[in-house]
Design a protein around this motif. Structure first.
Motif, PDB file in Angstrom:
ATOM      1  N   ALA A 241       0.847  -1.195   0.000  1.00 56.36           N
ATOM      2  CA  ALA A 241       0.000   0.000   0.000  1.00 56.36           C
ATOM      3  C   ALA A 241       0.885   1.248   0.000  1.00 56.36           C
ATOM      4  O   ALA A 241       1.934   1.270   0.633  1.00 56.36           O
ATOM      5  CB  ALA A 241      -0.900   0.014   1.224  1.00 56.36           C
ATOM      6  N   ARG A 242       0.424   2.278  -0.695  1.00 54.12           N
ATOM      7  CA  ARG A 242       1.176   3.531  -0.768  1.00 54.12           C
ATOM      8  C   ARG A 242       0.239   4.703  -0.518  1.00 54.12           C
ATOM      9  O   ARG A 242      -0.931   4.651  -0.840  1.00 54.12           O
ATOM     10  CB  ARG A 242       1.818   3.712  -2.141  1.00 54.12           C
ATOM     11  N   ILE A 243       0.808   5.762   0.041  1.00 60.89           N
ATOM     12  CA  ILE A 243       0.073   7.005   0.267  1.00 60.89           C
ATOM     13  C   ILE A 243       0.904   8.135  -0.315  1.00 60.89           C
ATOM     14  O   ILE A 243       2.078   8.281   0.000  1.00 60.89           O
ATOM     15  CB  ILE A 243      -0.147   7.266   1.771  1.00 60.89           C
ATOM     16  N   GLN A 244       0.292   8.937  -1.179  1.00 63.98           N
ATOM     17  CA  GLN A 244       0.964  10.108  -1.732  1.00 63.98           C
ATOM     18  C   GLN A 244       0.596  11.304  -0.871  1.00 63.98           C
ATOM     19  O   GLN A 244      -0.578  11.533  -0.577  1.00 63.98           O
ATOM     20  CB  GLN A 244       0.531  10.351  -3.169  1.00 63.98           C
ATOM     21  N   VAL A 245       1.589  12.052  -0.437  1.00 65.49           N
ATOM     22  CA  VAL A 245       1.367  13.209   0.423  1.00 65.49           C
ATOM     23  C   VAL A 245       1.795  14.465  -0.321  1.00 65.49           C
ATOM     24  O   VAL A 245       2.882  14.518  -0.886  1.00 65.49           O
ATOM     25  CB  VAL A 245       2.173  13.085   1.739  1.00 65.49           C
ATOM     26  N   SER A 246       0.931  15.472  -0.312  1.00 63.29           N
ATOM     27  CA  SER A 246       1.246  16.762  -0.930  1.00 63.29           C
ATOM     28  C   SER A 246       1.531  17.783   0.162  1.00 63.29           C
ATOM     29  O   SER A 246       0.863  17.803   1.189  1.00 63.29           O
ATOM     30  CB  SER A 246       0.074  17.248  -1.779  1.00 63.29           C
ATOM     31  N   PHE A 247       2.518  18.632  -0.074  1.00 60.48           N
ATOM     32  CA  PHE A 247       2.869  19.704   0.852  1.00 60.48           C
ATOM     33  C   PHE A 247       2.592  21.033   0.177  1.00 60.48           C
ATOM     34  O   PHE A 247       3.013  21.252  -0.961  1.00 60.48           O
ATOM     35  CB  PHE A 247       4.353  19.622   1.239  1.00 60.48           C
ATOM     36  N   LYS A 248       1.855  21.898   0.877  1.00 58.38           N
ATOM     37  CA  LYS A 248       1.572  23.229   0.335  1.00 58.38           C
ATOM     38  C   LYS A 248       2.841  24.067   0.365  1.00 58.38           C
ATOM     39  O   LYS A 248       3.757  23.795   1.113  1.00 58.38           O
ATOM     40  CB  LYS A 248       0.474  23.905   1.154  1.00 58.38           C
ATOM     41  N   ASN A 249       2.879  25.089  -0.450  1.00 56.15           N
ATOM     42  CA  ASN A 249       4.057  25.935  -0.557  1.00 56.15           C
ATOM     43  C   ASN A 249       3.986  27.054   0.481  1.00 56.15           C
ATOM     44  O   ASN A 249       3.813  28.217   0.163  1.00 56.15           O
ATOM     45  CB  ASN A 249       4.167  26.507  -1.976  1.00 56.15           C
ATOM     46  N   ASN A 250       4.112  26.668   1.769  1.00 58.60           N
ATOM     47  CA  ASN A 250       4.188  27.657   2.841  1.00 58.60           C
ATOM     48  C   ASN A 250       5.254  27.199   3.834  1.00 58.60           C
ATOM     49  O   ASN A 250       5.707  26.059   3.788  1.00 58.60           O
ATOM     50  CB  ASN A 250       2.823  27.891   3.507  1.00 58.60           C
ATOM     51  N   ASP A 251       5.673  28.098   4.695  1.00 63.05           N
ATOM     52  CA  ASP A 251       6.792  27.806   5.603  1.00 63.05           C
ATOM     53  C   ASP A 251       6.553  26.577   6.466  1.00 63.05           C
ATOM     54  O   ASP A 251       7.437  25.739   6.629  1.00 63.05           O
ATOM     55  CB  ASP A 251       7.082  29.005   6.510  1.00 63.05           C
ATOM     56  N   LYS A 252       5.366  26.468   7.020  1.00 55.37           N
ATOM     57  CA  LYS A 252       5.050  25.365   7.926  1.00 55.37           C
ATOM     58  C   LYS A 252       5.173  24.007   7.221  1.00 55.37           C
ATOM     59  O   LYS A 252       5.808  23.088   7.733  1.00 55.37           O
ATOM     60  CB  LYS A 252       3.636  25.547   8.473  1.00 55.37           C
ATOM     61  N   GLU A 253       4.586  23.885   6.067  1.00 54.69           N
ATOM     62  CA  GLU A 253       4.602  22.604   5.376  1.00 54.69           C
ATOM     63  C   GLU A 253       5.939  22.325   4.703  1.00 54.69           C
ATOM     64  O   GLU A 253       6.348  21.173   4.585  1.00 54.69           O
ATOM     65  CB  GLU A 253       3.442  22.520   4.390  1.00 54.69           C
ATOM     66  N   LEU A 254       6.650  23.364   4.285  1.00 52.35           N
ATOM     67  CA  LEU A 254       7.973  23.145   3.709  1.00 52.35           C
ATOM     68  C   LEU A 254       8.959  22.655   4.768  1.00 52.35           C
ATOM     69  O   LEU A 254       9.863  21.868   4.460  1.00 52.35           O
ATOM     70  CB  LEU A 254       8.478  24.407   3.019  1.00 52.35           C
ATOM     71  N   LYS A 255       8.783  23.069   6.027  1.00 53.98           N
ATOM     72  CA  LYS A 255       9.615  22.542   7.111  1.00 53.98           C
ATOM     73  C   LYS A 255       9.369  21.053   7.292  1.00 53.98           C
ATOM     74  O   LYS A 255      10.303  20.276   7.487  1.00 53.98           O
ATOM     75  CB  LYS A 255       9.325  23.277   8.427  1.00 53.98           C
TER      76      LYS A 255
END
Length: 66
Positions: A2-16
């Protein structure tokens, strides 16, 4: 497997968060460890020493995008 794809928004919190995952040698084990830690601790109360106040863990309010 099983796999899960995770997206990170382009903001400081998620880029960290993204940077932390990318620094890990075994990214899969790192993410699994983070999820396990969350599950083990999500119901704990936080106690601050300065004021002696307790707070519930607000991590359930995180916008998880899978």
């Amino acid at each position: 497997m099983a796999r899960i794809q995770v997206s990170f928004k382009n903001n400081d919190k998620e880029l960290k968060l993204y940077d932390e995952v990318m620094r890990a040698y075994d990214k899969s084990a790192f993410v699994k460890g983070c999820i396990q830690f969350y599950l083990d601790n999500k119901d704990m109360k936080l106690q601050t020493k300065e004021e002696g106040r307790s707070e519930t863990n607000d991590i359930d309010n995180v916008d998880w995008e899978f």
